[in-house]
Design a protein around this motif. Structure first.
Motif, PDB file in Angstrom:
ATOM      1  N   GLY A 286       0.758  -1.274  -0.057  1.00  0.00           N
ATOM      2  CA  GLY A 286       0.142  -0.125   0.087  1.00  0.00           C
ATOM      3  C   GLY A 286       0.979   1.364   0.096  1.00  0.00           C
ATOM      4  N   ASN A 287       2.172   1.154   0.079  1.00  0.00           N
ATOM      5  CA  ASN A 287       3.073   2.405  -0.040  1.00  0.00           C
ATOM      6  C   ASN A 287       3.558   2.437  -1.503  1.00  0.00           C
ATOM      7  N   GLU A 288       3.825   3.624  -1.807  1.00  0.00           N
ATOM      8  CA  GLU A 288       4.483   3.902  -3.181  1.00  0.00           C
ATOM      9  C   GLU A 288       5.482   5.081  -2.940  1.00  0.00           C
ATOM     10  N   LEU A 289       6.810   4.596  -3.176  1.00  0.00           N
ATOM     11  CA  LEU A 289       7.769   5.509  -2.942  1.00  0.00           C
ATOM     12  C   LEU A 289       8.243   6.609  -4.474  1.00  0.00           C
ATOM     13  N   ASP A 290       8.394   7.875  -4.445  1.00  0.00           N
ATOM     14  CA  ASP A 290       8.666   8.278  -5.670  1.00  0.00           C
ATOM     15  C   ASP A 290       9.802   7.495  -6.094  1.00  0.00           C
ATOM     16  N   TYR A 291      11.278   7.484  -5.474  1.00  0.00           N
ATOM     17  CA  TYR A 291      12.215   7.053  -6.003  1.00  0.00           C
ATOM     18  C   TYR A 291      13.080   6.237  -5.089  1.00  0.00           C
TER      19      TYR A 291
END
Length: 427
Positions: free
Chosen positions: A323-328
């Protein structure tokens, strides 16, 4: 009926300065709707609220979007320009589109309200057209580099002294026999080559782009676009630009040529943008549908381009886990870190920060999957970096830059880095 055009900058959050506002409602809000991470998302482009009934005063809060849209349809429109007028957002887009990952994200960058009445603006105020053109040329460059799609397509020709495929009897009688051309026969048959319907659509849009580019050059002197056009154009030498509008609406794509899908979509938008009339590409005043461009998303993609320029495949974009999404996620040996892009100018202040952003990026750096991806032990602290725009910075790219040069006060191993956005060069 004359339309009143209010003009403000992104991030504006103050009372409206215009007098004699004749608005029909006490409150307005326009939303930018898109599908993000598989979910429907609505973000506010702007909101206008009445603050004083007696003086008919209003307060405007603009978001991270530039463009133009209706407040009261056919009566009052709002034009939002970049916070820093000379920021060359087209160069930002052009730079980021060098990387294939960006092409997959273009649907989240802008929204066009084709179903609403058009708004008259100056050519120099038009952000939408150059935005569409840059995206279109960037994708076409990828297509041309790989090779144009070849396929079977129907051809009708008036053949001399031979018959091929199906004889078109009515045309043969009308154009040949009744005119004493007894050696000619109109035939319909299949050919395999480049002159298929999809390439014709791209070629037609390209003819509009060719006519438009000199107009855009007058605004920014961006020669890169012309260079890309000169690279693309010869590849379409064998392709006709003759295609009917009903064929455009029915065009299909082949899944094998995945770049064709966004390219055909953009080609249709460009033709629609100019009303399918090439003379509309050179007018000083234009009629545009309401549109909004997400500058926060554009900055995110621009930073991705800067990171890719230096670290190449060692940068993972939109790292997803639970459920998490890092930019980079930066995996370069000795420089492993979690990086987030924030389109917030307040970071440029010496002690500027946003505690929510710090908590967010720090939380990402505690994910087990991140530790596994970076090969870190659980006792180690993973560095975090927030990249933001700063027009006072001398950093224009990330090559040879120490990413951890500025630690955010009150936090360990959390850093910030300001990058200077490109400026329009009117020479």
């Amino acid at each position: 009926m004359s339309v009143r055009l209010l003009k403000y900058k992104e991030h504006y959050n103050k009372p409206i300065s215009e007098t004699d506002l004749d608005l029909s409602k006490d409150a307005y809000q326009r939303l930018f709707k898109k599908i993000h991470r598989g979910k429907d998302v609505s973000l506010p482009c702007f909101s206008i609220n009445k603050t004083n009934e007696a003086t008919n005063s209003y307060h405007l809060k603009a978001g991270y979007f530039i463009g133009v849209g209706w407040v009261d349809i056919d009566k009052t429109a709002l034009y939002i320009e970049p916070k820093y007028k000379k920021i060359d957002f087209i160069t930002m887009l052009f730079s980021s589109l060098r990387h294939p990952e960006v092409a997959k994200e273009i649907d989240e960058l802008f929204e066009v309200k084709w179903d609403q009445p058009v708004i008259e603006i100056q050519q120099k105020q038009d952000f939408l057209t150059p935005f569409l053109v840059v995206e279109f040329l960037a994708i076409l460059k990828t297509i041309v580099r790989k090779g144009l799609k070849r396929s079977y397509y129907r051809v009708e020709k008036n053949l001399h002294s031979k018959v091929k495929g199906k004889v078109l009897v009515s045309k043969t009688i009308k154009h040949n026999l009744l005119q004493n051309k007894n050696l000619y026969t109109y035939c319909s048959y299949s050919e395999f080559g480049l002159d298929n319907k999809e390439n014709r659509l791209l070629k037609k849009a390209l003819t509009f782009v060719k006519r438009y580019l000199p107009q855009y050059a007058q605004l920014t002197n961006n020669k890169d676009l012309q260079n890309v056009f000169n690279y693309i154009n010869p590849a379409f030498h064998e392709v006709s630009d003759k295609i009917e509008l009903n064929e455009i609406k029915r065009s299909k794509t082949n899944a094998f040529y995945q770049e064709y899908k966004p390219a055909l979509r953009l080609a249709k938008l460009i033709l629609k943008r100019f009303g399918y009339n090439i003379s509309n590409t050179v007018k000083d005043k234009i009629q545009t549908p309401p549109f909004w461009i997400d500058m926060s998303k554009l900055f995110e993609l621009y930073v991705l381009g800067l990171l890719k320029d230096r670290f190449h495949n060692q940068v993972e974009f939109q790292f997803k886990y639970s459920g998490n999404e890092l930019d980079y996620l930066l995996k370069a040996k000795g420089s492993e870190m979690v990086i987030d892009a924030k389109y917030k100018f307040k970071y440029a202040k010496e002690k500027g920060k946003d505690n929510k952003d710090v908590r967010q990026v720090s939380g990402y750096a505690r994910l087990r999957k991140v530790y596994e991806a970076l090969g870190k032990e659980k006792t180690e602290i993973i560095d975090c970096l927030i990249i933001y725009p700063n027009q006072e910075s001398e950093i224009e790219d990330l090559k040879n830059v120490n990413l951890t040069q500025t630690e955010i006060p009150q936090y360990f191993n959390v850093y910030k880095l300001g990058v200077k956005l490109p400026l329009i060069n009117r020479t």
